[in-house]
Write a protein that holds these residues in place. Structure first.
Motif, PDB file in Angstrom:
ATOM      1  N   LEU A 136      -6.487   2.026  -1.096  1.00 22.57           N
ATOM      2  CA  LEU A 136      -7.289   3.436  -1.179  1.00 22.57           C
ATOM      3  C   LEU A 136      -8.726   3.200  -1.139  1.00 22.57           C
ATOM      4  N   TYR A 139      -5.179   9.021  -8.791  1.00 24.46           N
ATOM      5  CA  TYR A 139      -4.116   7.926  -8.788  1.00 24.46           C
ATOM      6  C   TYR A 139      -4.707   7.026  -9.632  1.00 24.46           C
ATOM      7  N   SER A 190       0.985   6.120   3.035  1.00 25.93           N
ATOM      8  CA  SER A 190      -0.434   5.976   3.208  1.00 25.93           C
ATOM      9  C   SER A 190      -1.037   6.345   4.651  1.00 25.93           C
ATOM     10  N   PHE A 226       1.600  10.922   2.237  1.00 22.16           N
ATOM     11  CA  PHE A 226       1.175  10.272   1.074  1.00 22.16           C
ATOM     12  C   PHE A 226       1.845   9.076   0.870  1.00 22.16           C
ATOM     13  N   SER A 227       3.138   9.187   0.901  1.00 23.14           N
ATOM     14  CA  SER A 227       3.968   7.940   0.722  1.00 23.14           C
ATOM     15  C   SER A 227       3.801   7.008   1.835  1.00 23.14           C
ATOM     16  N   GLY A 240       4.449   2.871  -4.182  1.00 21.00           N
ATOM     17  CA  GLY A 240       3.530   2.915  -5.373  1.00 21.00           C
ATOM     18  C   GLY A 240       3.799   3.966  -5.959  1.00 21.00           C
ATOM     19  N   LEU A 241       3.032   4.637  -6.798  1.00 19.56           N
ATOM     20  CA  LEU A 241       3.245   5.774  -7.694  1.00 19.56           C
ATOM     21  C   LEU A 241       3.701   6.922  -6.703  1.00 19.56           C
ATOM     22  N   GLY A 242       3.638   7.193  -5.541  1.00 21.20           N
ATOM     23  CA  GLY A 242       4.166   8.081  -4.531  1.00 21.20           C
ATOM     24  C   GLY A 242       5.589   8.019  -4.592  1.00 21.20           C
ATOM     25  N   ASN A 243       6.228   6.647  -4.614  1.00 21.27           N
ATOM     26  CA  ASN A 243       7.622   6.745  -4.642  1.00 21.27           C
ATOM     27  C   ASN A 243       8.176   6.845  -5.839  1.00 21.27           C
ATOM     28  N   THR A 299      -5.230   8.046   5.953  1.00 19.96           N
ATOM     29  CA  THR A 299      -6.191   7.806   4.874  1.00 19.96           C
ATOM     30  C   THR A 299      -7.081   6.729   5.296  1.00 19.96           C
ATOM     31  N   ALA A 353       0.921  -1.120   0.020  1.00 19.02           N
ATOM     32  CA  ALA A 353      -0.028   0.085   0.033  1.00 19.02           C
ATOM     33  C   ALA A 353       1.002   1.092   0.023  1.00 19.02           C
ATOM     34  N   ALA A 354       2.012   0.963   0.928  1.00 20.51           N
ATOM     35  CA  ALA A 354       2.955   2.453   0.835  1.00 20.51           C
ATOM     36  C   ALA A 354       3.669   2.760  -0.551  1.00 20.51           C
TER      37      ALA A 354
HETATM   38  N1  PHE Z   1       1.351   5.310  -0.655  1.00 16.44           N
HETATM   39  C1  PHE Z   1       0.987   5.240  -1.800  1.00 16.44           C
HETATM   40  C2  PHE Z   1       1.918   5.645  -2.865  1.00 16.44           C
HETATM   41  O1  PHE Z   1       2.911   6.168  -2.432  1.00 16.44           O
HETATM   42  C3  PHE Z   1      -0.234   5.875  -2.295  1.00 16.44           C
HETATM   43  C4  PHE Z   1      -1.231   5.823  -1.192  1.00 16.44           C
HETATM   44  C5  PHE Z   1      -1.722   6.588  -0.316  1.00 16.44           C
HETATM   45  C6  PHE Z   1      -1.915   4.489  -1.035  1.00 16.44           C
HETATM   46  C7  PHE Z   1      -2.616   6.532   0.688  1.00 16.44           C
HETATM   47  C8  PHE Z   1      -2.938   4.301  -0.089  1.00 16.44           C
HETATM   48  C9  PHE Z   1      -3.311   5.230   1.019  1.00 16.44           C
HETATM   49  O2  PHE Z   1       1.980   5.401  -4.156  1.00 16.44           O
END
Ligand code: PHE
Length: 453
Positions: free
Chosen positions: A331, A112, A236, A233-234, A28-31, A239, A25-26
């Motif tokens: 999410l 997202y 998670s 965000f990164s 993802g696109l955020g990274n 949320t 979950a953590a």
């Molecule tokens: N953490 C995820 C990412 O870095 C995005 C995300 C945010 C997923 C909040 C779940 C909840 O891509």
């Protein structure tokens, strides 16, 4: 230790299954997508430094708090906070903080999912050999023609949404655990391959300097807010995702070490992504601050030049799809769990309902890259506004509430028992940081960025 409660949705098979799912979950696109471009837009090294500070002072303590709250409440964030508030003899209005978190996930998902769609589109572009031998200009054109087409974006957005709904509808244990088990390690191997490529590009030292030698003259209060938002965000956080996943965690797992492992893995992947991407940016004289298109314009150039480039490109973007996918599921999950628990929907109904609403709202993001480009609200387009509202405002606010709820309102003895931490020092350290440092940092950054102080 005996169970107080069970989640009606089931449980992870082990602590490791939880670690992998939460890391999925953590990470993802955020990274891989967001971290490099926000770093590029906010001064490089100084941004990374603040980001790392936020991880330690806010990220880890809040991650521990969220997992604990989730595992204790074993319901969606709103009900979990209400139940815990009840047991601690404090106001049940705290459930509204949980309710806000349930909203943030789907809101983030409205953009997202669209970006995840880009990664899927790129798998097919790579498959058609489109990146072979391209230069920076051609790469830019490929990207710009994709986002200029509402039809394509809608198509890929819909594919990701349907897949997400199917997996969430099938429940937690069946799909997520297995997918993440395979996808995460593979993604790491591919990322490392790209870092090695970057090392050979001749611009690796420049990248190290850019990422790790902070230039304090680039420090801005809005940059600090973005770094804090990115840390939330990164990971998670705020949320409902981590709390929800925590609700499925077996009782005997150690929360503290689990949280540290997830944070380290997430931060490591973000830094690796930076080390993979910036050498290519520098080698091709691309603009570091070019925004959301950064990785889509840089990576294809590298793939186009390396041996078996199309093959690696397919694999890489496919991994990115899966990395994004383990996040899209997470999410949606809190909102789905809420509908099941509060409105007695079946899991399938809940997944379809939330999925449909998010899919529809996703049109706003899609149009903000093309036909609606000129539509602005408060100086942002739809995508920019949602991103700012969620990552920079709602997430830190949610984090602030969690810190205050856990470290100021809950009974200390209750917490200690929930966390099964008898080692006084670790507990005390965490408690003090969560009580004083995390919320105060959040408030100061907020106040500065919103120009209140
Ligand atoms: N953490 C995820 C990412 O870095 C995005 C995300 C945010 C997923 C909040 C779940 C909840 O891509």
């Amino acid at each position: 230790m005996e169970e107080k409660r069970q989640s009606i949705h089931g449980q992870w098979s082990s602590r490791w299954a939880f670690i992998l799912a939460a890391t999925g979950a953590a990470v993802g696109l955020g990274n891989v997508w967001k971290f490099p471009y926000v770093t590029g837009q906010n001064g490089g090294g100084i941004f990374v430094l603040i980001y790392l500070a936020c991880m330690i002072l806010i990220g880890i303590p809040l991650m521990i708090a969220e997992i604990t709250l989730g595992r204790c409440g074993r319901q969606n964030p709103a009900f979990a906070m209400k139940t815990i508030a009840q047991e601690n003899g404090i106001s049940q209005r705290w459930r509204w903080a949980g309710a806000m978190m349930i909203w943030v996930g789907p809101l983030i998902l409205t953009y997202y999912c669209v970006i995840a769609g880009w990664t899927l589109a790129y798998v097919f572009k790579a498959g058609r050999g489109l990146f072979h031998g391209i230069d920076a200009q051609q790469s830019k054109m490929i990207f710009e023609s994709l986002i200029a087409s509402p039809g394509s974006l809608l198509f890929w957005h819909s594919v990701i949404m349907v897949m997400t709904v199917i997996v969430v509808a099938r429940g937690i244990e069946k799909g997520i655990e297995k997918t993440v088990n395979v996808m995460l390690p593979t993604m790491l191997v591919l990322l490392l391959t790209l870092v090695i490529y970057g090392m050979k590009s001749g611009y690796f030292m420049e990248t190290l300097h850019y990422l790790f030698a902070p230039d304090f003259s680039e420090l801005t209060s809005s940059g600090i807010l973005v770094a804090m938002g990115q840390a939330f965000f990164s990971l998670s956080l705020a949320t409902g995702t981590i709390m929800m996943y925590g609700a499925y965690l077996p009782r005997d797992a150690s929360v503290a070490s689990t949280a540290v492992v997830i944070t380290l893995a997430d931060t490591g992947v973000a830094l690796l992504a930076g080390l993979a991407i910036f050498p290519i940016v520098f080698a091709n004289h691309l603009e570091v601050g070019s925004g959301p298109g950064l990785i889509f314009m840089t990576l294809p150039i590298a793939f186009g030049q390396m041996p078996y480039g199309s093959f690696f490109a397919i694999l890489f973007f496919l991994m990115l799809v899966f990395a994004a996918f383990t996040s899209t599921i997470s999410l949606l999950e809190p909102a789905v769990a809420f509908l099941i628990e509060a409105k007695h929907f079946s899991r399938k109904q809940a997944a379809i309902t939330t999925g449909f609403c998010v899919w529809l709202a996703g049109f706003g993001t899609i149009f903000s890259f093309n036909i609606g480009k000129n539509f602005q609200l408060f100086g942002y387009d739809f995508f920019g506004l949602l991103d700012y509202l969620t990552a920079n405002l709602m997430l830190p606010l949610g984090g602030f509430f969690i810190a205050v709820f856990t470290a100021w309102r809950m009974k200390k003895a209750f917490l200690r028992q929930e966390m099964q931490l008898h080692n006084g020092l670790f507990f005390q350290g965490w408690y003090i940081i969560l009580r004083y440092i995390s919320p105060i940092c959040i408030l100061i950054v907020f106040a500065k960025a919103l120009k209140i102080i």
